[in-house]
Design a protein around this motif. Structure first.
Motif, short mmCIF file in Angstrom:
data_model
loop_
_atom_site.label_atom_id
_atom_site.label_comp_id
_atom_site.label_asym_id
_atom_site.label_seq_id
_atom_site.Cartn_x
_atom_site.Cartn_y
_atom_site.Cartn_z
N LEU A 95 8.45 14.52 13.99
CA LEU A 95 8.44 13.93 12.66
C LEU A 95 7.04 13.40 12.41
O LEU A 95 6.64 12.39 13.00
CB LEU A 95 9.48 12.81 12.51
N ALA B 164 15.08 12.94 7.74
CA ALA B 164 14.68 14.35 7.67
C ALA B 164 15.50 15.14 8.67
O ALA B 164 15.93 14.60 9.70
CB ALA B 164 13.19 14.51 7.96
N VAL C 212 11.08 9.68 1.48
CA VAL C 212 10.00 10.15 2.37
C VAL C 212 9.43 11.50 1.95
O VAL C 212 8.49 11.99 2.58
CB VAL C 212 10.49 10.22 3.84
N LYS C 213 9.98 12.09 0.91
CA LYS C 213 9.49 13.41 0.47
C LYS C 213 8.01 13.34 0.14
O LYS C 213 7.54 12.42 -0.53
CB LYS C 213 10.28 13.87 -0.76
N PHE D 279 6.58 12.69 4.85
CA PHE D 279 7.06 13.03 6.18
C PHE D 279 7.30 14.53 6.29
O PHE D 279 7.68 15.19 5.30
CB PHE D 279 8.39 12.32 6.48
N THR D 280 7.07 15.06 7.49
CA THR D 280 7.32 16.47 7.75
C THR D 280 8.07 16.62 9.08
O THR D 280 7.60 16.10 10.11
CB THR D 280 6.02 17.27 7.82
N THR E 57 14.47 22.81 5.85
CA THR E 57 14.29 21.38 6.08
C THR E 57 14.86 20.54 4.94
O THR E 57 14.95 20.99 3.79
CB THR E 57 12.80 21.03 6.26
N TYR E 58 15.24 19.34 5.30
CA TYR E 58 15.85 18.40 4.36
C TYR E 58 15.11 17.07 4.47
O TYR E 58 14.72 16.66 5.57
CB TYR E 58 17.31 18.15 4.73
N TYR E 59 14.95 16.40 3.34
CA TYR E 59 14.26 15.11 3.34
C TYR E 59 14.96 14.12 2.42
O TYR E 59 15.42 14.48 1.34
CB TYR E 59 12.81 15.26 2.88
#
Length: 126
Positions: free
Chosen positions: A81, A49, A64-65, A68-69, A58-60
């Motif tokens: 994270l 991420a 993990v989409k 995860f944040t 943001t990129y994932y």
């Protein structure tokens, strides 16, 4: 000089949650990126991420989409994270990274990053 220090790793069971933190100093790039990568023995380090400093986009990674944040608190100089619904395949050493180079289209590529933390271990048991 950018300095990065990760914390928050540990051992959890499948389905559990962890929040990783990355305390940073010396990072003042308005158009750079900060990101999280992970690596297991014998495999290449992969992007998990990232966040673009210019507009907090943001990129994932696909793996993990939705689970995860990534977020950044500039008042606390900390990158986070949040990891939910953890799976055994999430087990890895997690690294915080930063770059001032153009990263808008390559935010999950390790080649873009030139500053790295020491890593924190995440272990997910089944």
């Amino acid at each position: 000089q950018v300095r990065l220090l990760e914390s928050g790793g540990g051992s959890v069971q499948r389905g559990g949650s962890l929040r990783l933190s990355c305390a940073f100093s010396g990072y003042g790039y308005v158009s750079g990126c900060m990101g999280w990568f992970r690596q297991t023995p014998g495999k290449e380090r992969e992007g998990v991420a990232a966040i673009y400093s210019g507009d907090d986009y943001t990129y994932y990674a696909d793996a993990v989409k939705g689970r995860f944040t990534v977020s950044q608190d500039n008042n606390k100089n900390t990158l986070y994270l949040q990891m939910n619904s953890l799976l055994p395949e999430d087990t890895a050493m997690y690294y915080c990274a930063a770059t001032g180079f153009y990263c808008r289209t390559q935010a999950l590529s390790r080649s873009v990053y030139n500053y790295w933390g020491q890593g924190t271990q995440v272990t997910v048991s089944s």
